[in-house]
Design a protein around this motif. Structure first.
Motif, PDB file in Angstrom:
ATOM      1  N   THR A  20      40.789  47.552   3.533  1.00 26.34           N
ATOM      2  CA  THR A  20      41.983  47.592   2.691  1.00 26.34           C
ATOM      3  C   THR A  20      41.638  47.223   1.251  1.00 26.34           C
ATOM      4  N   VAL A  60      46.454  56.361  -0.744  1.00 19.78           N
ATOM      5  CA  VAL A  60      47.603  55.457  -0.587  1.00 19.78           C
ATOM      6  C   VAL A  60      47.978  55.341   0.888  1.00 19.78           C
ATOM      7  N   THR A  87      45.177  53.447   2.868  1.00 20.97           N
ATOM      8  CA  THR A  87      45.141  52.030   2.513  1.00 20.97           C
ATOM      9  C   THR A  87      46.334  51.299   3.113  1.00 20.97           C
ATOM     10  N   ALA A  88      47.496  51.941   3.109  1.00 21.43           N
ATOM     11  CA  ALA A  88      48.670  51.331   3.738  1.00 21.43           C
ATOM     12  C   ALA A  88      48.472  51.191   5.247  1.00 21.43           C
TER      13      ALA A  88
END
Length: 106
Positions: free
Chosen positions: A51, A89, A92-93
């Motif tokens: 992350t 995005v 990573t989420a």
């Protein structure tokens, strides 16, 4: 190696951030799929580290994409960069959620 190839093949439109971002997307997706299929769970440090790396790669991707937003005729670079940014995005989420769940189990 991918960055060097892009500099040779597209010297006028070279984007030095696409290769690391692509490698991260492939690696993170592979790790998430591998993690989902395993019965024994890995420690939360793996997902936390990915992350953090994802956030750094995302920052580099956005920074490298920003100058291309005002260049006329750079639609392909912008489109590819925005698609890659969206993938970063989302991954990573997903990694952050996985890390949060692993921390909650501990």
């Amino acid at each position: 190696m991918l960055t060097g190839a892009s500099l040779v093949l597209l010297p006028g439109a070279a984007d030095t951030a696409w290769a690391p971002a692509t490698c991260f997307v492939v690696g993170a997706l592979g790790w998430l799929l591998w993690h989902a299929r395993r019965a024994d769970r890995t420690p939360p440090g793996d997902a936390l580290a990915l992350t953090a790396l994802g956030l750094l790669v995302l920052a580099v991707r956005v920074t490298a994409l920003y100058p291309w937003l005002r260049v006329p005729g750079a639609g392909l670079v912008r489109g590819g960069g925005l698609g890659q940014t969206a993938a970063l995005v989302l991954l990573t989420a997903a990694l952050a959620v996985t890390a949060g769940r692993a921390l909650a189990r501990r």
